[in-house]
Design a protein around this motif. Sequence first.
Motif, short mmCIF file in Angstrom:
data_model
loop_
_atom_site.label_atom_id
_atom_site.label_comp_id
_atom_site.label_asym_id
_atom_site.label_seq_id
_atom_site.Cartn_x
_atom_site.Cartn_y
_atom_site.Cartn_z
N LEU A 1 -19.40 40.35 -28.73
CA LEU A 1 -18.62 41.58 -28.67
C LEU A 1 -17.20 41.30 -28.24
N ARG A 2 -17.05 40.43 -27.26
CA ARG A 2 -15.71 40.14 -26.72
C ARG A 2 -14.85 39.43 -27.76
N ALA A 3 -15.48 38.65 -28.62
CA ALA A 3 -14.73 37.90 -29.63
C ALA A 3 -14.07 38.82 -30.66
N LYS A 4 -14.48 40.07 -30.71
CA LYS A 4 -13.88 41.02 -31.65
C LYS A 4 -12.57 41.60 -31.14
N LEU A 5 -12.26 41.38 -29.86
CA LEU A 5 -11.02 41.90 -29.28
C LEU A 5 -9.85 40.98 -29.64
N PRO A 6 -8.62 41.46 -29.48
CA PRO A 6 -7.46 40.57 -29.70
C PRO A 6 -7.54 39.34 -28.82
N SER A 7 -6.97 38.25 -29.29
CA SER A 7 -7.07 36.96 -28.61
C SER A 7 -6.65 37.05 -27.14
N ARG A 8 -7.51 36.50 -26.27
CA ARG A 8 -7.26 36.39 -24.84
C ARG A 8 -6.98 37.74 -24.18
N THR A 9 -7.71 38.76 -24.60
CA THR A 9 -7.64 40.04 -23.91
C THR A 9 -8.06 39.86 -22.46
N PRO A 10 -7.25 40.27 -21.49
CA PRO A 10 -7.59 40.02 -20.09
C PRO A 10 -8.76 40.88 -19.60
N GLY A 11 -9.34 40.46 -18.49
CA GLY A 11 -10.35 41.27 -17.82
C GLY A 11 -11.79 40.90 -18.11
N GLY A 12 -12.02 39.88 -18.93
CA GLY A 12 -13.39 39.48 -19.24
C GLY A 12 -14.03 38.79 -18.04
N ARG A 13 -15.16 39.33 -17.59
CA ARG A 13 -15.84 38.79 -16.42
C ARG A 13 -17.35 38.80 -16.61
N ILE A 14 -17.99 37.70 -16.24
CA ILE A 14 -19.45 37.64 -16.17
C ILE A 14 -19.82 37.13 -14.79
N VAL A 15 -20.72 37.84 -14.12
CA VAL A 15 -21.27 37.38 -12.85
C VAL A 15 -22.79 37.38 -12.98
N MET A 16 -23.39 36.22 -12.74
CA MET A 16 -24.83 36.09 -12.73
C MET A 16 -25.29 35.93 -11.28
N MET A 17 -26.58 36.09 -11.06
CA MET A 17 -27.13 36.00 -9.71
C MET A 17 -28.09 34.82 -9.61
N THR A 18 -27.88 34.01 -8.58
CA THR A 18 -28.80 32.92 -8.31
C THR A 18 -29.42 33.17 -6.94
N SER A 19 -30.02 32.12 -6.35
CA SER A 19 -30.65 32.28 -5.04
C SER A 19 -30.43 30.99 -4.26
N GLY A 20 -31.19 30.80 -3.20
CA GLY A 20 -30.94 29.64 -2.34
C GLY A 20 -31.73 28.41 -2.69
N GLN A 21 -32.06 28.26 -3.98
CA GLN A 21 -32.94 27.16 -4.37
C GLN A 21 -32.30 25.78 -4.23
N ASP A 22 -30.98 25.71 -4.17
CA ASP A 22 -30.31 24.42 -4.07
C ASP A 22 -29.82 24.10 -2.66
N ILE A 23 -30.12 24.99 -1.71
CA ILE A 23 -29.70 24.79 -0.33
C ILE A 23 -30.87 24.21 0.45
N ALA A 24 -30.57 23.62 1.59
CA ALA A 24 -31.58 22.90 2.40
C ALA A 24 -32.89 23.67 2.48
N GLY A 25 -33.96 23.01 2.13
CA GLY A 25 -35.28 23.61 2.21
C GLY A 25 -35.77 24.21 0.92
N GLY A 26 -34.84 24.60 0.06
CA GLY A 26 -35.23 25.19 -1.22
C GLY A 26 -36.03 26.46 -1.06
N MET A 27 -36.90 26.73 -2.02
CA MET A 27 -37.73 27.94 -2.01
C MET A 27 -39.18 27.56 -2.35
N PRO A 28 -39.86 26.82 -1.48
CA PRO A 28 -41.20 26.32 -1.80
C PRO A 28 -42.24 27.40 -1.99
N GLY A 29 -41.99 28.60 -1.48
CA GLY A 29 -42.95 29.68 -1.66
C GLY A 29 -42.71 30.52 -2.89
N GLU A 30 -41.63 30.24 -3.60
CA GLU A 30 -41.28 31.00 -4.82
C GLU A 30 -40.83 30.02 -5.90
#
Length: 281
Positions: free
Chosen positions: A160-189
């Motif tokens: 969808l974004r590719a249909k806009l004029p080149s380099r239209t400002p304001g494009g943002r994607i935020v995904m959600m992760t968790s603490g799986q890479d921090i000390a201890g990980g998530m052994p119960g999940e």
Amino acid sequence: MPHLPHPTADQLRRDPLPLRGRTALVTGASRRGGIGYAVARRLAAYGAGVYLHHHVPHDAAMPWGADRPEDVVEGVREVLGDPEAPVLAGPGDLTEADAPARLIETAADALGGRLDILVANHALSGRDGELAEIDAAMLDAHWAVDTHSVILLVQAYARLRAKLPSRTPGGRIVMMTSGQDIAGGMPGEVAYGLQKGALASATRTLATTLAELAVTVNCVNPGPVDTDYLTGDDYAAVQARFPAGRWGMPDDPARLISWLATDEAAWISGQVIDSEGGFRR
């Protein structure tokens, strides 16, 4: 090569509505106790038009229960920074193969044909365990919701974004992760941690891929957040591990995520950002 000029005084003064005229889709915004709701309120307060995705059957099956979508919409609408910005909502079972693409199209159409900000906040709760307890069905269920659907949302957003004029400002994607890479990980999940780890690992690849569209891609680990899923001694034990003496609240990661959606964060992409209040693991 000449240096870029310093910002003017007017440019340095903070705009109270930095997202006026922009639009956002927030997934997993089914209830007022969740992070998605807090993010949507922040984006709306900054002036953005917002589309809230919900899957009420998921929350209805959980101990915390589900809210009525109209109540969630009303809670977001009450903080509108721009009274002309729309706040809309719609359902979607993101385990269905074509649901992510349909959701992007539906949200964009509802918001005037354009989608600037995608916050992929949804996740599967329950159906998980330690290594000895997980099975193929658990792994597949978390993959379908926590990872597969997010990548397909990003793909549809990029098209969808590719249909806009080149380099239209304001494009943002935020995904959600968790603490799986921090000390201890998530052994119960194990299933949840594995799939959230996949998103964290994909962040830089997606950021590089979408850079030509002037879209930033980041991943946020909100740490333990009080979304009504723990009580009693378990709640107190987690609280004691925060230096501030309190749990993270939904608005804590929401402040970071909404800031990442503004132009102030335009130079930040491909990052996995921990927002844990110094949580001691």
